[in-house]
Design a protein around this motif. Structure first.
Motif, PDB file in Angstrom:
ATOM      1  N   GLN A 552       3.531  71.057  13.118  1.00 54.07           N
ATOM      2  CA  GLN A 552       2.331  70.438  13.857  1.00 54.07           C
ATOM      3  C   GLN A 552       0.867  70.938  13.287  1.00 54.07           C
ATOM      4  O   GLN A 552      -0.160  70.236  12.935  1.00 54.07           O
ATOM      5  CB  GLN A 552       2.320  70.673  15.531  1.00 54.07           C
ATOM      6  CG  GLN A 552       3.215  70.141  15.861  1.00 54.07           C
ATOM      7  CD  GLN A 552       3.720  70.656  17.486  1.00 54.07           C
ATOM      8  OE1 GLN A 552       3.392  71.662  17.792  1.00 54.07           O
ATOM      9  NE2 GLN A 552       3.757  69.639  18.389  1.00 54.07           N
ATOM     10  N   GLU A 553       0.873  72.354  12.852  1.00 52.15           N
ATOM     11  CA  GLU A 553      -0.238  73.041  12.422  1.00 52.15           C
ATOM     12  C   GLU A 553      -0.569  72.439  10.837  1.00 52.15           C
ATOM     13  O   GLU A 553      -1.776  72.303  10.528  1.00 52.15           O
ATOM     14  CB  GLU A 553       0.196  74.612  12.140  1.00 52.15           C
ATOM     15  CG  GLU A 553      -1.024  75.327  11.984  1.00 52.15           C
ATOM     16  CD  GLU A 553      -0.567  76.782  11.828  1.00 52.15           C
ATOM     17  OE1 GLU A 553      -0.944  77.355  10.696  1.00 52.15           O
ATOM     18  OE2 GLU A 553      -0.068  77.281  12.627  1.00 52.15           O
ATOM     19  N   LEU A 554       0.424  72.197  10.005  1.00 57.03           N
ATOM     20  CA  LEU A 554       0.425  71.699   8.739  1.00 57.03           C
ATOM     21  C   LEU A 554      -0.219  70.102   8.843  1.00 57.03           C
ATOM     22  O   LEU A 554      -1.103  70.068   8.146  1.00 57.03           O
ATOM     23  CB  LEU A 554       1.800  71.784   8.081  1.00 57.03           C
ATOM     24  CG  LEU A 554       2.208  73.084   7.612  1.00 57.03           C
ATOM     25  CD1 LEU A 554       3.526  73.047   7.175  1.00 57.03           C
ATOM     26  CD2 LEU A 554       1.320  73.749   6.480  1.00 57.03           C
ATOM     27  N   LEU A 555       0.325  69.439   9.858  1.00 56.93           N
ATOM     28  CA  LEU A 555      -0.140  68.095   9.809  1.00 56.93           C
ATOM     29  C   LEU A 555      -1.725  68.022  10.280  1.00 56.93           C
ATOM     30  O   LEU A 555      -2.406  67.121   9.918  1.00 56.93           O
ATOM     31  CB  LEU A 555       0.760  67.125  10.748  1.00 56.93           C
ATOM     32  CG  LEU A 555       1.943  67.111  10.397  1.00 56.93           C
ATOM     33  CD1 LEU A 555       2.798  66.493  11.719  1.00 56.93           C
ATOM     34  CD2 LEU A 555       2.181  66.148   9.298  1.00 56.93           C
ATOM     35  N   GLU A 556      -1.866  68.965  10.952  1.00 52.75           N
ATOM     36  CA  GLU A 556      -3.686  69.137  11.698  1.00 52.75           C
ATOM     37  C   GLU A 556      -4.443  69.360  10.567  1.00 52.75           C
ATOM     38  O   GLU A 556      -5.451  69.031  10.221  1.00 52.75           O
ATOM     39  CB  GLU A 556      -3.696  70.037  12.729  1.00 52.75           C
ATOM     40  CG  GLU A 556      -3.067  69.551  14.124  1.00 52.75           C
ATOM     41  CD  GLU A 556      -2.760  70.527  14.967  1.00 52.75           C
ATOM     42  OE1 GLU A 556      -3.422  71.462  14.912  1.00 52.75           O
ATOM     43  OE2 GLU A 556      -2.238  70.236  16.299  1.00 52.75           O
ATOM     44  N   GLU A 557      -3.748  70.244   9.487  1.00 53.23           N
ATOM     45  CA  GLU A 557      -4.553  70.585   8.331  1.00 53.23           C
ATOM     46  C   GLU A 557      -4.749  69.694   7.411  1.00 53.23           C
ATOM     47  O   GLU A 557      -5.517  69.788   6.366  1.00 53.23           O
ATOM     48  CB  GLU A 557      -3.893  71.729   7.757  1.00 53.23           C
ATOM     49  CG  GLU A 557      -4.190  73.087   8.518  1.00 53.23           C
ATOM     50  CD  GLU A 557      -3.377  74.408   7.754  1.00 53.23           C
ATOM     51  OE1 GLU A 557      -2.951  74.261   6.723  1.00 53.23           O
ATOM     52  OE2 GLU A 557      -3.089  75.633   8.631  1.00 53.23           O
ATOM     53  N   GLY A 558      -3.891  68.472   7.364  1.00 52.27           N
ATOM     54  CA  GLY A 558      -4.303  67.440   6.482  1.00 52.27           C
ATOM     55  C   GLY A 558      -3.079  67.122   5.674  1.00 52.27           C
ATOM     56  O   GLY A 558      -2.991  66.183   4.852  1.00 52.27           O
ATOM     57  N   TYR A 559      -1.880  68.115   5.820  1.00 58.76           N
ATOM     58  CA  TYR A 559      -0.755  67.395   4.789  1.00 58.76           C
ATOM     59  C   TYR A 559      -0.070  66.342   5.515  1.00 58.76           C
ATOM     60  O   TYR A 559      -0.182  66.177   6.836  1.00 58.76           O
ATOM     61  CB  TYR A 559       0.187  68.784   5.063  1.00 58.76           C
ATOM     62  CG  TYR A 559      -0.044  69.903   4.352  1.00 58.76           C
ATOM     63  CD1 TYR A 559       0.024  70.306   3.048  1.00 58.76           C
ATOM     64  CD2 TYR A 559      -0.848  71.198   4.912  1.00 58.76           C
ATOM     65  CE1 TYR A 559      -0.336  71.165   2.242  1.00 58.76           C
ATOM     66  CE2 TYR A 559      -1.132  72.159   4.099  1.00 58.76           C
ATOM     67  CZ  TYR A 559      -1.012  72.452   2.956  1.00 58.76           C
ATOM     68  OH  TYR A 559      -1.511  73.388   2.299  1.00 58.76           O
ATOM     69  N   SER A 560       0.476  65.615   4.722  1.00 59.09           N
ATOM     70  CA  SER A 560       1.355  64.538   5.161  1.00 59.09           C
ATOM     71  C   SER A 560       2.819  64.848   5.193  1.00 59.09           C
ATOM     72  O   SER A 560       3.181  66.003   4.900  1.00 59.09           O
ATOM     73  CB  SER A 560       1.382  63.265   4.065  1.00 59.09           C
ATOM     74  OG  SER A 560       1.897  63.436   3.021  1.00 59.09           O
ATOM     75  N   LYS A 561       3.400  63.995   6.130  1.00 59.37           N
ATOM     76  CA  LYS A 561       4.753  64.275   6.444  1.00 59.37           C
ATOM     77  C   LYS A 561       5.678  64.470   4.911  1.00 59.37           C
ATOM     78  O   LYS A 561       6.699  65.131   4.756  1.00 59.37           O
ATOM     79  CB  LYS A 561       5.546  63.243   7.392  1.00 59.37           C
ATOM     80  CG  LYS A 561       5.540  61.906   6.801  1.00 59.37           C
ATOM     81  CD  LYS A 561       6.200  60.842   7.850  1.00 59.37           C
ATOM     82  CE  LYS A 561       6.292  59.474   7.313  1.00 59.37           C
ATOM     83  NZ  LYS A 561       7.105  59.251   6.318  1.00 59.37           N
ATOM     84  N   ASP A 562       5.158  63.602   3.868  1.00 63.25           N
ATOM     85  CA  ASP A 562       5.850  63.555   2.427  1.00 63.25           C
ATOM     86  C   ASP A 562       5.447  65.015   1.784  1.00 63.25           C
ATOM     87  O   ASP A 562       6.233  65.257   0.817  1.00 63.25           O
ATOM     88  CB  ASP A 562       5.367  62.587   1.746  1.00 63.25           C
ATOM     89  CG  ASP A 562       6.019  61.117   2.356  1.00 63.25           C
ATOM     90  OD1 ASP A 562       6.911  61.124   3.081  1.00 63.25           O
ATOM     91  OD2 ASP A 562       5.054  60.262   2.033  1.00 63.25           O
ATOM     92  N   ASP A 563       4.571  65.887   1.963  1.00 63.76           N
ATOM     93  CA  ASP A 563       4.312  66.967   1.724  1.00 63.76           C
ATOM     94  C   ASP A 563       5.189  67.962   2.069  1.00 63.76           C
ATOM     95  O   ASP A 563       5.122  69.164   1.652  1.00 63.76           O
ATOM     96  CB  ASP A 563       2.967  67.259   1.892  1.00 63.76           C
ATOM     97  CG  ASP A 563       1.732  66.344   1.351  1.00 63.76           C
ATOM     98  OD1 ASP A 563       2.102  65.892   0.409  1.00 63.76           O
ATOM     99  OD2 ASP A 563       0.451  66.220   1.775  1.00 63.76           O
ATOM    100  N   ILE A 564       5.875  67.869   2.992  1.00 65.76           N
ATOM    101  CA  ILE A 564       6.780  68.857   3.859  1.00 65.76           C
ATOM    102  C   ILE A 564       8.090  68.574   3.526  1.00 65.76           C
ATOM    103  O   ILE A 564       8.636  67.590   3.899  1.00 65.76           O
ATOM    104  CB  ILE A 564       6.468  68.901   5.258  1.00 65.76           C
ATOM    105  CG1 ILE A 564       5.024  69.093   5.701  1.00 65.76           C
ATOM    106  CG2 ILE A 564       7.270  70.025   5.830  1.00 65.76           C
ATOM    107  CD1 ILE A 564       4.539  69.093   6.984  1.00 65.76           C
ATOM    108  N   LEU A 565       9.025  69.537   2.962  1.00 58.97           N
ATOM    109  CA  LEU A 565      10.415  69.302   2.737  1.00 58.97           C
ATOM    110  C   LEU A 565      11.154  70.516   3.323  1.00 58.97           C
ATOM    111  O   LEU A 565      10.821  72.029   3.273  1.00 58.97           O
ATOM    112  CB  LEU A 565      10.537  69.507   1.196  1.00 58.97           C
ATOM    113  CG  LEU A 565      11.861  69.588   0.541  1.00 58.97           C
ATOM    114  CD1 LEU A 565      12.517  67.826   0.900  1.00 58.97           C
ATOM    115  CD2 LEU A 565      11.998  69.463  -0.965  1.00 58.97           C
ATOM    116  N   PHE A 566      12.237  70.214   3.997  1.00 57.71           N
ATOM    117  CA  PHE A 566      13.191  71.213   4.526  1.00 57.71           C
ATOM    118  C   PHE A 566      14.543  71.125   3.730  1.00 57.71           C
ATOM    119  O   PHE A 566      14.967  70.293   3.622  1.00 57.71           O
ATOM    120  CB  PHE A 566      13.469  70.894   6.141  1.00 57.71           C
ATOM    121  CG  PHE A 566      12.416  71.331   6.987  1.00 57.71           C
ATOM    122  CD1 PHE A 566      12.489  72.377   7.918  1.00 57.71           C
ATOM    123  CD2 PHE A 566      11.417  70.531   7.333  1.00 57.71           C
ATOM    124  CE1 PHE A 566      11.699  72.818   8.661  1.00 57.71           C
ATOM    125  CE2 PHE A 566      10.390  70.726   8.201  1.00 57.71           C
ATOM    126  CZ  PHE A 566      10.430  71.897   8.835  1.00 57.71           C
TER     127      PHE A 566
END
Length: 716
Positions: A552-566
């Motif tokens: 949630q914090e990362l998305l608020e900072e402007g990262y897109s869901k494609d920028d995040i990898l688990f």
């Protein structure tokens, strides 16, 4: 260098340029993670064509997957397309994969120098060789028989036969089971080792145990000992019905004789150290004038003696018209055990694959297995080898080749027919191999056959990213490249363009714990100092909550869901996270680490970093069944797990979160020096430590408005 076209070498560092212009006949480019290895390989192709005036048809580029082949072609087209249109096509979110494949073929035809190149997977190259020239070695109208996992990533997925490898093996297994002896021996093996798992310590396995009855007989009855199982199976094989431990009361008390055989009107007691005293029971049999007999544990040591004993005791008491033989039905015998049958067949398939990759004769395998000290191993191979022979005969008769056959048959073609081998040696003067750390024995033997002294062999890879040992790849070939390809030059690409400094430094420190490697000093080009965050939850729920809050914090900072990898070692590790993410409408890009190879993301979370079973490292020595083909070493398996951790770490560009559980931390976490890490904000709050920056997690004084490390402004 001064005479070289500057545009070709533009944007390459010194080591990349050295690799591109090298005239060494055997060259290994050791490329660290994020060091631009694909760019170097592509520029080598362009350099050969534009600067050295090499005809494209003289160049063979070998990859490991269809996706890698497509990426290579895409990047060559992008380099040639001055309009920028093709780049828009391949990155389009609107076009389907099918659309992009169509566009790729069309654009490839526009550039004759690209169309003239041979860019193939190992399997794709062998397919074309056998189709064109393989008639001397095999039917060149062959079909490919795929496995259950064949997918679009396989270059030959659209050329697969209707039958799969599993279907053929399963069919051949059922045909073998038309022989009663084979069927019952197989059923005994499956019940013992796949159902009851009698070779595994009971305390570690969840057995279906009733009143101490661990052993399943051929008719499905549970009994208490192997000897009783043997008696029950003997009766079943002779079509003699029986009751196990029937209730009997003659006069004085209830008791349970071991067996009752109605057709002989006979009770049977098996006497062992575990048996209850027989004296009282024998008096009851005598009072009731009941026919009974005894067998003894000592007789079970010799199966011939025991068979003779049972023959003498039972058969003489059966009716004269008793018929002991009947044709058994596969469906009836394995009813309720079909999943275990599938597992058994898959084990045979894996053995067959390993035999082909390791290039061992069936005779040698049978010899090794036959001399093994364990009955389970000897029986498995006694059952498996006839089916493997049947499979080889069947596929040959049907003109089928599986993926391993493609390479072994091509190798045989080049070995047995010098004219064919020379034609390919003369055709391809430059052979480039990507991801060389993933090669297996068959592939290296093939390469050796298609190169001659004047051929330039240009291999790119990273021994630190060799993670497919379980598929047969052998890291030895890249580590000791000069041993297998004499007079080789090795160039190390040591600049990481992908990841920030702490991520690169941490990955370097982790891999130092491996002994079986080539030393490289990888340095980060990006100089920011963001710490790696270690999240130590008290339990799984803590960690899930942390990840939800962080996303949630990362998305608020402007990262897109494609920028995040688990990332995770095994798919099961992600299940609970995925279910929670769905509730928050995060749909969080999750992959196993093996599947993430070649990918990158701005933010990476590595889950499940716990120690022991179900954690990471996940080192388990293969079943002894597979050790017959290829022995495994615990330390080498641990090194592959560490390389897997290295791959996971180096997928991250900007931020890396390592998720573990307090008190059960993965040993890999101890290999990262503390200077590169910080504890998660969630933990810092609970410990009331000094403030830290929400971006880079560096410590901040309470009165500070800006982070002295990254300059981030403290929010109110």
């Amino acid at each position: 260098m001064s005479e070289t076209n500057d545009n070709i070498l533009e944007g390459l560092n010194d080591k990349q340029q050295e690799a591109v212009v090298s005239v060494a006949k055997r060259l290994l480019v050791l490329a660290g993670a994020g060091s631009g290895k694909t760019k170097t390989l592509l520029q080598k192709i362009i350099y050969l064509i534009e600067e050295k005036k090499v005809h494209p048809s003289s160049i063979l580029a070998i990859t490991f997957t269809k996706n890698a082949t497509n990426e290579m072609i895409d990047r060559l087209i992008v380099s040639a397309d001055t309009t920028g249109m093709y780049e828009q096509i391949i990155f389009s979110k609107v076009l389907t994969k099918k659309d992009k494949d169509y566009e790729r073929r069309n654009w490839q035809r526009k550039y004759k120098w690209i169309e003239g190149l041979t860019v193939r997977t190992f399997h794709g190259f062998c397919y074309s060789v056998l189709r064109t020239d393989g008639v001397k070695e095999f039917d060149n109208k062959f079909k490919i028989i795929g496995d259950e996992k064949a997918s679009d990533s396989d270059e030959l997925s659209n050329r697969i036969a209707e039958e799969t490898v599993f279907e053929v093996f399963h069919k051949l297994f059922i045909e073998r089971c038309e022989n009663n002896d084979f069927l019952l021996k197989t059923k005994r093996y499956i019940l013992d080792y796949l159902v009851d798992k009698i070779h595994i310590s009971k305390e570690y396995e969840n057995h279906k145990v009733i009143d101490g009855k661990f052993y399943t007989t051929l008719n499905g009855t549970k009994v208490k000992s192997k000897s009783e199982q043997y008696i029950a199976d003997w009766l079943y094989r002779h079509s003699i019905s029986f009751e196990y431990e029937p209730l009997l009361n003659v006069k004085d008390f209830d008791f349970h004789p071991d067996f009752y055989i109605p057709d002989a009107n006979l009770y049977l007691e098996h006497v062992s150290e575990k048996s209850y005293p027989m004296e009282a029971k024998e008096k009851q049999f005598a009072k009731g004038k009941i026919l009974y007999a005894k067998t003894f544990e000592k007789d079970t040591q010799d199966s011939a003696v025991f068979n003779h004993t049972l023959d003498k005791i039972i058969k003489s008491r059966l009716p004269y018209d008793f018929h002991e033989k009947k044709q058994l039905s596969f469906l009836e015998e394995f009813k309720g055990y079909f999943e275990e049958v599938k597992d058994f067949v898959r084990q045979i398939i894996r053995i067959c694959d390993m035999i082909k990759v390791e290039n061992i004769s069936l005779e040698e395998v049978a010899k090794r297995a036959g001399s093994d000290k364990h009955e389970r191993i000897r029986v498995f191979y006694e059952l498996a080898m006839p089916i493997i022979n049947d499979y080889i005969e069947y596929t040959t008769n049907k003109s089928y080749l599986d993926f391993n056959d493609l390479i072994s048959k091509t190798r045989a073609l080049f070995t047995n027919y010098e004219d064919v081998r020379q034609r390919y040696q003369n055709k391809f003067q430059y052979i480039l191999v990507d991801e060389f750390q993933d090669v297996n024995n068959l592939q290296v033997e093939l390469l050796k056959l298609i190169i001659k002294p004047e051929t330039q062999l240009f291999c790119v890879g990273d021994d630190w990213q060799s993670i497919y040992g379980f598929r047969g790849s052998n890291v030895e070939y890249i580590i000791n490249f000069e041993k297998y390809f004499a007079n080789a030059q090795v160039i190390k690409l040591n600049q990481n363009y992908r990841s920030e400094k702490n991520i690169v430094a941490a990955s370097n420190e982790v891999i130092k714990y491996n002994k079986h490697k080539i030393d490289k000093d990888i340095v980060a080009v990006k100089d920011t100092q963001q710490k790696i965050v270690i999240q130590k939850g008290n339990n799984l729920n803590d960690n899930i909550r942390f990840c939800v809050e962080k996303v949630q914090e990362l998305l608020e900072e402007g990262y897109s869901k494609d920028d995040i990898l688990f990332l995770y070692r095994r798919s099961a590790m992600f299940y609970d996270y995925r279910e929670e993410f769905k509730q928050h409408k995060f749909f969080a890009n999750g992959k196993t680490i093996h599947a993430s190879k070649g990918l990158e993301a701005k933010v990476v979370f590595i889950l499940g970093l716990t120690e022991g079973r179900g954690g990471f490292p996940d080192v388990w020595l293969e079943d002894r069944l597979f050790q017959i083909i290829k022995t495994a070493d615990y330390n080498l398996l641990l090194e592959e797990e560490r390389r897997l951790f290295y791959v996971a770490i180096t997928r991250a560009k900007d931020k890396l979160y390592l998720v573990t559980e307090r008190g059960n931390e993965s040993s890999f976490l101890n290999e990262i020096p503390a200077e590169y890490t910080s504890r998660s904000k969630q933990l810092e709050k609970s410990r009331h430590r000094e403030n830290e920056c929400v971006v880079c997690h560096a410590p901040m004084k309470e009165e500070a408005n800006f982070c002295s490390n990254c300059g981030h402004k403290k929010s109110n």
